[in-house]
Design an enzyme around this catalytic site. Structure first.
Site, short mmCIF file in Angstrom:
data_model
loop_
_atom_site.label_atom_id
_atom_site.label_comp_id
_atom_site.label_asym_id
_atom_site.label_seq_id
_atom_site.Cartn_x
_atom_site.Cartn_y
_atom_site.Cartn_z
N LYS A 183 -25.95 6.38 -28.97
CA LYS A 183 -25.48 5.89 -30.27
C LYS A 183 -26.12 6.65 -31.42
O LYS A 183 -25.49 6.82 -32.47
CB LYS A 183 -25.74 4.39 -30.40
CG LYS A 183 -24.90 3.60 -29.43
CD LYS A 183 -24.28 2.37 -30.05
CE LYS A 183 -23.15 1.91 -29.14
NZ LYS A 183 -22.76 0.54 -29.29
N LYS B 120 -14.36 -0.24 -26.66
CA LYS B 120 -13.66 -0.97 -27.70
C LYS B 120 -13.71 -0.23 -29.02
O LYS B 120 -12.93 -0.50 -29.92
CB LYS B 120 -14.18 -2.38 -27.97
CG LYS B 120 -15.23 -2.95 -27.13
CD LYS B 120 -15.41 -4.41 -27.48
CE LYS B 120 -16.87 -4.74 -27.73
NZ LYS B 120 -17.78 -4.18 -26.73
N LYS C 42 -16.08 5.92 -20.56
CA LYS C 42 -15.70 4.52 -20.43
C LYS C 42 -14.61 4.14 -21.44
O LYS C 42 -14.58 4.67 -22.54
CB LYS C 42 -16.96 3.69 -20.69
CG LYS C 42 -16.80 2.19 -20.55
CD LYS C 42 -18.13 1.48 -20.76
CE LYS C 42 -17.94 0.26 -21.65
NZ LYS C 42 -19.14 -0.57 -21.77
#
Ligand code: TRP
Length: 334
Positions: free
Chosen positions: A114, A199, A196
């Site tokens: 991140k 969202k 992955k």
């Protein structure tokens, strides 16, 4: 009195729930209600470690709640709440920061990822995220914590904290076990099977959200990346055919068929038949969930009553643990 074991899990409302969220954790949750005393929450405190648009965050938190219920989480039988409504999370999160080591936190893969993706906003919350997550978990003394593979490291850190804390103060926290469902645990992006299905990342065509229209779902599956190999047959080979393997995992998770059965079903048919078949299976699986979620979302009074009662129930348990912790570490009782 209550012989049931306890479990807890949460999802950040930082993006719309995806097919990956559903086939990974969410789908397994309702079954667990029978067996466990379950706590589920919308991790809004965690969501703000990355900048959120306030209106979107609020909307998605409520949508997520409606979707949890639509997926089969009966609020009468488990505790569903909004993380920020239970102030004990932030409080214990602070305490546990003082029991999580800088080196440990620095090694977290998610922090490294991140930070790379949000180079202009590497804030303290992003770094101490795992201490807050440890607090989420430990407040409820759960036996197991169902998470995706990517969160296992955070649960391991929570376990280290338990060992360290209990080592000093005695048996305050129960040691939680990560629980990672095997089938369909890791659904990858339809456009980039190396990542992955997230969202909040990788654009829109690679992910299917729980509330996508059937037409969108079909379009996304028809455009899903397969593989440039010459055989063009449906065969499970995650190494050399990651796109096809991902579609097979989805199809298997939705229909319950094994990879061999799927290979036989599409023997000689190629990707042109396979991709829409996966799309259709997903559309049919999501249809009743979408209808139910829309109905629930329209009933604001009901939603409110669910999250109020959820926060009340959660607070009772959380306060018990927090009080014990405060006492052990030497805070003066109020
Ligand atoms: N970090 C989890 C995720 O990104 C969400 C989460 C927050 C969580 N607190 C938790 C999951 C506690 C399980 C238990 O998906």
């Amino acid at each position: 009195m209550d012989e049931k074991k306890t479990m807890l899990s949460g999802i950040k409302p930082s993006g719309d729930l995806t097919l990956g969220s559903y086939l990974g954790p969410l789908r397994h949750w309702p079954k667990m209600i029978e067996e466990y005393d379950c706590y589920y929450f919308m991790a809004d405190l965690h969501a703000i470690t990355v900048r959120q648009n306030p209106a979107d965050l609020r909307r998605r938190t409520l949508e997520q709640l409606a979707q949890y219920i639509a997926c089969g989480l009966d609020p009468e039988k488990c505790t569903i709440f909004v993380q920020s409504h239970v102030h004990q999370h932030a409080e214990l999160g602070w305490v546990l920061n003082c029991y999580a080591m800088f080196g440990e936190l620095s090694r977290m893969t998610q922090f490294k990822d991140k930070s790379a993706k949000n180079a202009d906003n590497i804030n303290g919350g992003l770094f101490t995220y795992p201490s807050l997550m440890a607090a989420d978990i430990l407040l409820y003394q759960p036996d197991i914590v169902p998470v995706g593979e990517d969160q296992k490291q955070h649960v391991e850190l929570a376990r280290n904290i338990v060992q360290r804390f209990n080592g000093v103060y005695g048996d305050v926290f129960k040691m939680p076990e990560p629980y990672i469902p095997k089938v369909g645990a890791r659904i990858m992006s339809l456009t980039n099977p190396g990542a992955k299905m997230s969202k909040s990342e990788n654009g829109d065509t690679g992910r299917v959200t729980l509330m996508d229209d059937p037409e969108d779902i079909m379009r996304k599956f028809k455009r899903a990346v397969t593989d440039s190999d010459t055989e063009r047959c449906v065969r499970y080979d995650p190494e050399n055919k990651p796109g096809v393997a991902n579609l097979m995992s989805i199809y298997s998770a939705v229909t319950g068929r094994s990879f061999e059965e799927i290979e036989r079903e599409f023997d000689g048919l190629g990707y042109g038949k396979f991709k829409p078949a996966v799309g259709e299976a997903v559309v049919e699986m999501l249809r009743p969930i979408q209808e139910e979620a829309r109905r629930i979302l329209a009933d604001r009074a009901y939603l409110e009553s669910v999250y109020r009662e959820g926060a009340e129930k959660a607070s009772r348990m959380a306060e018990k643990t927090l009080r014990k912790v405060y006492k052990k570490i030497g805070f003066v009782a109020r």
